[in-house]
Write a protein that holds these residues in place. Structure first.
Motif, PDB file in Angstrom:
ATOM      1  N   PRO A 120     -16.755  10.655   1.025  1.00 53.18           N
ATOM      2  CA  PRO A 120     -15.844  11.686   1.518  1.00 53.18           C
ATOM      3  C   PRO A 120     -15.865  11.682   3.051  1.00 53.18           C
ATOM      4  O   PRO A 120     -16.812  11.212   3.649  1.00 53.18           O
ATOM      5  N   PRO A 121     -14.810  12.212   3.701  1.00 51.95           N
ATOM      6  CA  PRO A 121     -13.696  12.934   3.093  1.00 51.95           C
ATOM      7  C   PRO A 121     -12.510  12.059   2.700  1.00 51.95           C
ATOM      8  O   PRO A 121     -11.440  12.580   2.431  1.00 51.95           O
ATOM      9  N   LEU A 122     -12.684  10.745   2.691  1.00 55.63           N
ATOM     10  CA  LEU A 122     -11.569   9.890   2.282  1.00 55.63           C
ATOM     11  C   LEU A 122     -11.287  10.067   0.801  1.00 55.63           C
ATOM     12  O   LEU A 122     -12.191  10.256  -0.012  1.00 55.63           O
ATOM     13  N   GLN A 123     -10.039   9.979   0.430  1.00 49.31           N
ATOM     14  CA  GLN A 123      -9.672  10.048  -0.972  1.00 49.31           C
ATOM     15  C   GLN A 123     -10.094   8.756  -1.674  1.00 49.31           C
ATOM     16  O   GLN A 123     -10.010   7.690  -1.106  1.00 49.31           O
ATOM     17  N   PRO A 124     -10.566   8.831  -2.903  1.00 49.21           N
ATOM     18  CA  PRO A 124     -10.963   7.631  -3.619  1.00 49.21           C
ATOM     19  C   PRO A 124      -9.814   6.635  -3.713  1.00 49.21           C
ATOM     20  O   PRO A 124      -8.676   7.000  -3.991  1.00 49.21           O
ATOM     21  N   LYS A 125     -10.159   5.369  -3.450  1.00 49.21           N
ATOM     22  CA  LYS A 125      -9.221   4.256  -3.569  1.00 49.21           C
ATOM     23  C   LYS A 125      -8.030   4.393  -2.619  1.00 49.21           C
ATOM     24  O   LYS A 125      -6.972   3.851  -2.874  1.00 49.21           O
ATOM     25  N   ARG A 126      -8.194   5.139  -1.539  1.00 49.11           N
ATOM     26  CA  ARG A 126      -7.157   5.234  -0.524  1.00 49.11           C
ATOM     27  C   ARG A 126      -7.814   5.095   0.835  1.00 49.11           C
ATOM     28  O   ARG A 126      -8.692   5.895   1.187  1.00 49.11           O
ATOM     29  N   LEU A 127      -7.414   4.089   1.601  1.00 46.58           N
ATOM     30  CA  LEU A 127      -8.026   3.830   2.897  1.00 46.58           C
ATOM     31  C   LEU A 127      -7.023   4.088   4.012  1.00 46.58           C
ATOM     32  O   LEU A 127      -5.817   3.915   3.828  1.00 46.58           O
ATOM     33  N   PRO A 128      -7.516   4.460   5.198  1.00 46.52           N
ATOM     34  CA  PRO A 128      -6.601   4.721   6.318  1.00 46.52           C
ATOM     35  C   PRO A 128      -6.202   3.457   7.068  1.00 46.52           C
ATOM     36  O   PRO A 128      -5.563   3.552   8.110  1.00 46.52           O
ATOM     37  N   VAL A 129      -6.591   2.277   6.572  1.00 50.07           N
ATOM     38  CA  VAL A 129      -6.318   1.022   7.280  1.00 50.07           C
ATOM     39  C   VAL A 129      -4.812   0.839   7.446  1.00 50.07           C
ATOM     40  O   VAL A 129      -4.049   0.914   6.481  1.00 50.07           O
ATOM     41  N   LYS A 130      -4.411   0.582   8.682  1.00 49.06           N
ATOM     42  CA  LYS A 130      -3.001   0.349   8.974  1.00 49.06           C
ATOM     43  C   LYS A 130      -2.733  -1.083   9.426  1.00 49.06           C
ATOM     44  O   LYS A 130      -1.612  -1.565   9.321  1.00 49.06           O
ATOM     45  N   SER A 150      -6.560 -11.275  -4.587  1.00 49.91           N
ATOM     46  CA  SER A 150      -7.072 -10.252  -3.671  1.00 49.91           C
ATOM     47  C   SER A 150      -5.967  -9.342  -3.160  1.00 49.91           C
ATOM     48  O   SER A 150      -6.247  -8.245  -2.673  1.00 49.91           O
ATOM     49  N   LEU A 151      -4.722  -9.785  -3.262  1.00 53.44           N
ATOM     50  CA  LEU A 151      -3.628  -8.952  -2.801  1.00 53.44           C
ATOM     51  C   LEU A 151      -3.475  -7.678  -3.624  1.00 53.44           C
ATOM     52  O   LEU A 151      -2.862  -6.716  -3.173  1.00 53.44           O
ATOM     53  N   GLN A 152      -4.046  -7.679  -4.824  1.00 57.52           N
ATOM     54  CA  GLN A 152      -3.960  -6.471  -5.641  1.00 57.52           C
ATOM     55  C   GLN A 152      -4.748  -5.322  -5.014  1.00 57.52           C
ATOM     56  O   GLN A 152      -4.439  -4.153  -5.246  1.00 57.52           O
ATOM     57  N   TYR A 153      -5.767  -5.668  -4.189  1.00 59.53           N
ATOM     58  CA  TYR A 153      -6.521  -4.622  -3.520  1.00 59.53           C
ATOM     59  C   TYR A 153      -5.639  -3.878  -2.529  1.00 59.53           C
ATOM     60  O   TYR A 153      -5.837  -2.686  -2.273  1.00 59.53           O
ATOM     61  N   LEU A 154      -4.665  -4.591  -1.941  1.00 57.91           N
ATOM     62  CA  LEU A 154      -3.786  -3.952  -0.971  1.00 57.91           C
ATOM     63  C   LEU A 154      -2.957  -2.870  -1.644  1.00 57.91           C
ATOM     64  O   LEU A 154      -2.757  -1.789  -1.090  1.00 57.91           O
ATOM     65  N   GLU A 155      -2.464  -3.156  -2.855  1.00 55.72           N
ATOM     66  CA  GLU A 155      -1.671  -2.172  -3.578  1.00 55.72           C
ATOM     67  C   GLU A 155      -2.514  -0.953  -3.951  1.00 55.72           C
ATOM     68  O   GLU A 155      -2.037   0.177  -3.943  1.00 55.72           O
ATOM     69  N   ARG A 156      -3.785  -1.206  -4.254  1.00 54.32           N
ATOM     70  CA  ARG A 156      -4.650  -0.142  -4.746  1.00 54.32           C
ATOM     71  C   ARG A 156      -5.214   0.728  -3.626  1.00 54.32           C
ATOM     72  O   ARG A 156      -5.295   1.947  -3.758  1.00 54.32           O
ATOM     73  N   TYR A 157      -5.615   0.072  -2.508  1.00 50.79           N
ATOM     74  CA  TYR A 157      -6.346   0.792  -1.470  1.00 50.79           C
ATOM     75  C   TYR A 157      -5.511   1.108  -0.225  1.00 50.79           C
ATOM     76  O   TYR A 157      -5.859   2.027   0.518  1.00 50.79           O
ATOM     77  N   LEU A 158      -4.463   0.348   0.051  1.00 49.35           N
ATOM     78  CA  LEU A 158      -3.766   0.459   1.335  1.00 49.35           C
ATOM     79  C   LEU A 158      -2.293   0.784   1.142  1.00 49.35           C
ATOM     80  O   LEU A 158      -1.418  -0.061   1.357  1.00 49.35           O
ATOM     81  N   PRO A 159      -1.969   1.983   0.750  1.00 51.05           N
ATOM     82  CA  PRO A 159      -0.564   2.322   0.515  1.00 51.05           C
ATOM     83  C   PRO A 159       0.256   2.518   1.776  1.00 51.05           C
ATOM     84  O   PRO A 159       1.480   2.483   1.730  1.00 51.05           O
TER      85      PRO A 159
END
Length: 574
Positions: A79-89, A103-112
């Motif tokens: 915390p306080p980050l939401q699970p499976k959501r990263l602030p990476v831009k 590995s590109l599937q991680y982008l869909e899951r973690y980096l919206p």
């Protein structure tokens, strides 16, 4: 007196910890800092701006699918980050050849909310994906045996030996297996998921299918930066037209060197849909159209600041510079890079090494291949005279310009004191017949940061003055007989900002070089083998191959400080 408890890093206030972390620029070091204690981890992981940029390209040799998955899980678990959501831009995976398309599937899951995605085959030379305005000049990395990206078309990459296949350090091996061959389905899924927020996309070097450009055109409508250099594959002129029509309204940077020549209709689409916003344009010359097209079209590119044309076979370079001047772009152009068709083919020695499975081929060197070079023609002193008016030009690269003289170059450099990057190459073993260049000096070019000279005659007295450069960071000298060990030692000792150096075919011999560094030259040379493809880091500080020497400074201290030898501050670069 009561004992005073020493203050440790963990006990610092959160704002001080965050301030310290901002100076830890390497992602790996920052992650290690998080793992030092639970409190430091909670403070740093919880501060989203620290993780806006995730640059893994410098760690490409170590990044695998499992490592990438672990990184994402580590950053998303506290915390306080939401699970499976990263602030990476900004995510840079350029050169990470050990990861697969899965590995590109991680982008869909973690980096919206991803804004910048770099998936180039080769490691990025810089991070200037942003607008040219407001960005600092980045230092290009010198790699032993290779020239800067896009300059030469290296046909030696088609030769792969069992040793290279084993170590994974061959350029051809990386191209064929980069990211497990980027599949159309994986790329499409990623772009559909992240395309709405994506502003920068790099796919340089991948073999793309037609559907890839169609997906970019339909889902990445906010793109400002696109690099598809060397991405020919099944791409047609119609696909490029669809691409320009889809992303044109916002596009500011377009890099598509080493691709097929644009047709007249495709060029028209480029100007019509992208011309009003385009600031950076990098394309390949081809046989006829590129130089001629740009000569006619520059007046319709009112915001152009950075122009690069490589692989030029024919075209009036003088006319292009004249068009840039007459269109008013001389008041805003900051970078001009013109190079002809340049190819490197395997020599007999290189082919024989690669064909024998029991031998140990070295990294293909620029000196070991057979080079086929054209010239920039016509490019004469007339073009140099017109360049004198380009008052904002900070980067100038001219490769094999025909019909220029030392007097013309000297006159041009006197009018361009703002230059920070200068690259001038002539054909091998061809030098000026007059007194050479006398204006590449601290007095004329006080802000010079990168100097690349191939087969250029420089008087010894000018080389002696180079110790007074206050901002020089990178030097490449090839076929410079007047440069000797005195000049080399002066640069290494007296130029505090110098970070990278490549020399070849100079008057510096290996024994003198080893003596300058304060080491035994007989023990520092290295020959790769199947069991030891790279030299031990414990003793290697410099490296030579085929007469080429590459150096990289370890830190920013002066080399002669505290009695240390130069060997303590410089290391070889592979």
């Amino acid at each position: 007196m009561p004992l005073v408890k020493p203050l440790c890093l963990e006990a610092l206030p959160p704002e001080i910890l965050l301030d310290v972390a901002t100076f830890v620029t390497c992602f790996q070091d920052r992650l290690h800092l998080c793992q030092s204690s639970s409190r430091i981890r909670s403070v740093l992981i919880g501060h989203e701006p620290l993780w806006y940029t995730l640059s893994l390209s410098p760690l490409a040799e170590s990044i695998t699918d499992a490592v990438l998955s672990e990184i994402f899980r580590e950053l998303s678990s506290a915390p306080p980050l939401q699970p499976k959501r990263l602030p990476v831009k900004i995510l840079d995976l350029s050169g990470c050849f050990k990861i697969s398309s899965l590995s590109l599937q991680y982008l869909e899951r973690y980096l919206p909310s991803l804004r910048c995605l770099q998936l180039g085959v080769d490691p990025a030379e810089d991070d200037t994906w942003q607008l040219p305005k407001g960005t600092r000049l980045q230092l290009r990395k010198i790699v032993l045996g290779r020239q800067r990206q896009g300059l030469y078309k290296d046909w030696r990459s088609s030769i792969t030996s069992p040793v290279f296949a084993k170590t994974g350090h061959d350029y051809g091996y990386r191209r064929r297996y980069a990211m497990g061959t980027l599949t159309s389905s994986a790329l499409k899924s990623t772009l559909v998921s992240c395309g709405r927020t994506l502003e920068s996309l790099t796919l340089a070097g991948h073999c793309l299918a037609r559907s890839a450009l169609q997906t970019i055109a339909s889902h990445c409508i906010s793109l400002r930066y696109l690099d598809i250099s060397g991405c020919e594959g099944q791409i047609t002129q119609g696909d490029l037209q669809t691409l320009f029509e889809g992303i044109g309204p916002h596009l500011e940077t377009l890099k598509m060197t080493n691709m097929s020549e644009l047709s007249d209709l495709t060029s028209l689409f480029l100007v019509q849909h992208c011309g009003k916003t385009l600031r950076v344009l990098h394309i390949s010359g081809g046989k006829y159209a590129a130089v001629t097209f740009l000569t006619r079209a520059v007046s319709r590119l009112p915001r152009l600041e950075d122009l690069r044309i490589n692989q030029i076979v024919s075209g009036d370079v003088n006319g292009l510079v004249l068009a840039l001047r007459d269109s008013g772009l001389f008041q805003q152009l900051t970078s001009l890079d013109l190079s002809p068709k340049l190819d490197i083919y395997p020599s007999n020695r290189h082919a024989s090494r690669s064909a024998a499975s029991h031998t140990s081929p070295s990294t293909p060197s620029f000196a070991s291949g057979m080079r086929m070079e054209h010239a920039l023609a016509p490019c004469s002193d007339q073009a140099l005279d017109m360049l004198c008016r380009f008052e904002r030009l900070t980067t100038l690269r001219l490769v094999n310009p025909a019909y220029i003289t030392s007097a013309g170059v000297n006159n041009m450099l006197r009018h361009l004191p703002q230059l920070q990057v200068l690259e001038l190459r002539r054909w091998q073993d061809m030098q000026y017949s007059d007194g050479g260049l006398t204006t590449i000096s601290p007095d004329n070019l006080p802000d010079l940061r990168e100097c690349v000279l191939y087969s250029i005659l420089i008087p010894p007295s000018i080389f002696a003055d180079w110790t007074d450069f206050r901002h020089l960071k990178l030097v490449e000298l090839w076929d410079a007989s007047n440069f000797d060990h005195h000049h080399l030692k002066g640069l290494l000792l007296s130029c505090p900002t110098l970070r990278q150096l490549r020399i070849a075919k100079t008057s510096v011999i290996w024994d003198d070089f080893a003596d300058i560094l304060g080491v035994d030259g007989s023990t520092t040379s290295f020959t790769p083998s199947p069991d030891a493809p790279f030299p031990p880091a414990s003793h290697l500080k410099h490296l030579k191959y085929d007469g080429e020497i590459v150096l990289s400074r370890l830190d920013g201290r002066r080399s002669d400080a505290n009695g240390n030898t130069l060997f303590d501050y410089w290391q070889g670069s592979l």
